[in-house]
Motif scaffolding. Structure first.
Motif, PDB file in Angstrom:
ATOM      1  N   SER A  28      -0.507  -3.068  -7.157  1.00 34.32           N
ATOM      2  CA  SER A  28      -0.637  -2.093  -5.886  1.00 34.32           C
ATOM      3  C   SER A  28      -0.793  -0.605  -6.516  1.00 34.32           C
ATOM      4  O   SER A  28      -1.038   0.495  -6.103  1.00 34.32           O
ATOM      5  N   THR A  29      -1.264  -0.733  -8.291  1.00 34.09           N
ATOM      6  CA  THR A  29      -1.600   1.024  -8.934  1.00 34.09           C
ATOM      7  C   THR A  29      -2.918   0.935  -8.485  1.00 34.09           C
ATOM      8  O   THR A  29      -3.827   1.720  -8.625  1.00 34.09           O
ATOM      9  N   GLY A  30      -3.938   0.209  -7.826  1.00 30.62           N
ATOM     10  CA  GLY A  30      -5.203   0.004  -8.177  1.00 30.62           C
ATOM     11  C   GLY A  30      -5.774   1.113  -6.386  1.00 30.62           C
ATOM     12  O   GLY A  30      -5.084   2.054  -6.250  1.00 30.62           O
ATOM     13  N   ILE A  31      -6.573   0.455  -5.437  1.00 29.20           N
ATOM     14  CA  ILE A  31      -6.659   0.852  -4.588  1.00 29.20           C
ATOM     15  C   ILE A  31      -5.469   0.724  -3.429  1.00 29.20           C
ATOM     16  O   ILE A  31      -5.454   1.709  -2.276  1.00 29.20           O
ATOM     17  N   TYR A  32      -4.352  -0.231  -3.687  1.00 30.55           N
ATOM     18  CA  TYR A  32      -3.408   0.520  -2.692  1.00 30.55           C
ATOM     19  C   TYR A  32      -2.285   2.037  -3.410  1.00 30.55           C
ATOM     20  O   TYR A  32      -1.343   2.042  -2.788  1.00 30.55           O
ATOM     21  N   ASP A  33      -2.672   2.066  -4.219  1.00 27.92           N
ATOM     22  CA  ASP A  33      -2.046   4.070  -4.412  1.00 27.92           C
ATOM     23  C   ASP A  33      -0.628   4.236  -4.572  1.00 27.92           C
ATOM     24  O   ASP A  33      -0.469   5.023  -4.433  1.00 27.92           O
ATOM     25  N   PRO A  52       1.836   5.120  -6.982  1.00 32.80           N
ATOM     26  CA  PRO A  52       1.726   5.995  -8.436  1.00 32.80           C
ATOM     27  C   PRO A  52       2.526   5.368  -9.266  1.00 32.80           C
ATOM     28  O   PRO A  52       3.138   4.553  -9.805  1.00 32.80           O
ATOM     29  N   LYS A  53       1.441   5.051 -10.571  1.00 37.36           N
ATOM     30  CA  LYS A  53       1.570   4.035 -12.074  1.00 37.36           C
ATOM     31  C   LYS A  53       2.578   4.263 -12.764  1.00 37.36           C
ATOM     32  O   LYS A  53       3.116   2.950 -12.993  1.00 37.36           O
ATOM     33  N   VAL A 103       1.026  -1.069  -0.123  1.00 37.27           N
ATOM     34  CA  VAL A 103       0.299  -0.250   0.008  1.00 37.27           C
ATOM     35  C   VAL A 103       1.345   1.498  -0.016  1.00 37.27           C
ATOM     36  O   VAL A 103       1.690   0.963   1.263  1.00 37.27           O
ATOM     37  N   TRP A 104       1.011   2.324  -0.496  1.00 40.74           N
ATOM     38  CA  TRP A 104       1.589   3.188  -1.081  1.00 40.74           C
ATOM     39  C   TRP A 104       1.693   4.052  -0.153  1.00 40.74           C
ATOM     40  O   TRP A 104       0.336   4.591   0.702  1.00 40.74           O
ATOM     41  N   ASN A 105       2.568   4.891   0.541  1.00 42.48           N
ATOM     42  CA  ASN A 105       2.264   5.186   2.520  1.00 42.48           C
ATOM     43  C   ASN A 105       3.290   6.717   1.948  1.00 42.48           C
ATOM     44  O   ASN A 105       4.255   7.233   2.767  1.00 42.48           O
TER      45      ASN A 105
END
Length: 184
Positions: free
Chosen positions: A128-133, A135-136, A91-93
């Motif tokens: 990880s680029t959907g709801i885990y946000d 950066p694409k 998850v991107w934090n």
């Protein structure tokens, strides 16, 4: 440009549905519970049927799920693929919690499982680029660079085809830009 060749391995980009790919394994952007969820995870579980969930539950009973960056392999149930490799993306934090390395680990551990099972083709979603946000653009760079490095470091890999199945046109464009940059 939507493909490159590295050694014996052909890397291809396409936009579409990962659940219909006819490959040895599709990669599932799973959550640590391995019990299905939203996005690509839910789509794979729905399309593949109960056999995937049953094997995921056996893995959970054995090892308690799957840690971020790790990967496990199951049957593909009703999917045209032979296997599903479940990997848990970060998850991107904000980027200060080792997210980049954990995302790279997802690709490496998935490729290692493919090699251990002597697979010749694999399809990845945009982990990880959907709801885990995540950066694409950064995720695309990490995905392609990690796969390229893995192939170069493992010239004996049996993998002949690696497909990045982009869910939307935006991700496809980002991957195409990165492939062009790598091919210069």
């Amino acid at each position: 440009m939507n493909h490159i060749q590295i050694g014996q391995t052909h890397i291809q980009l396409l936009q579409g549905d990962i659940t219909v790919q006819q490959v040895d394994a599709i990669v599932n952007a799973a959550n640590s519970s391995l019990l299905g969820g939203g996005g690509v995870d839910g789509a794979i579980h729905r399309a593949g049927g109960s056999a995937i969930l049953e094997e995921c539950q056996q893995i959970r009973n054995r090892q308690g799920g799957c840690a971020t960056g790790d990967a496990v392999i199951t049957t593909a149930g009703r999917l045209p693929a032979k296997h599903v490799i479940h990997t848990v993306g970060p998850v991107w934090n904000g980027g200060s919690n080792n997210e980049r390395q954990l995302l790279a680990d997802c690709y490496v551990h998935s490729l290692q499982l493919a090699d251990e099972h002597q697979l010749i083709s694999i399809a990845f979603p945009n982990i990880s680029t959907g709801i885990y946000d995540f950066p694409k653009k950064e995720a695309a760079i990490i995905a392609l660079q990690t796969v390229k490095e893995y192939i170069e470091q493992h010239p004996d890999t049996l993998l002949q085809q690696i497909i990045f199945v982009c869910y939307d046109a935006d991700n496809l464009t980002l991957y195409e830009q990165q492939i062009q940059a790598m091919n210069v």
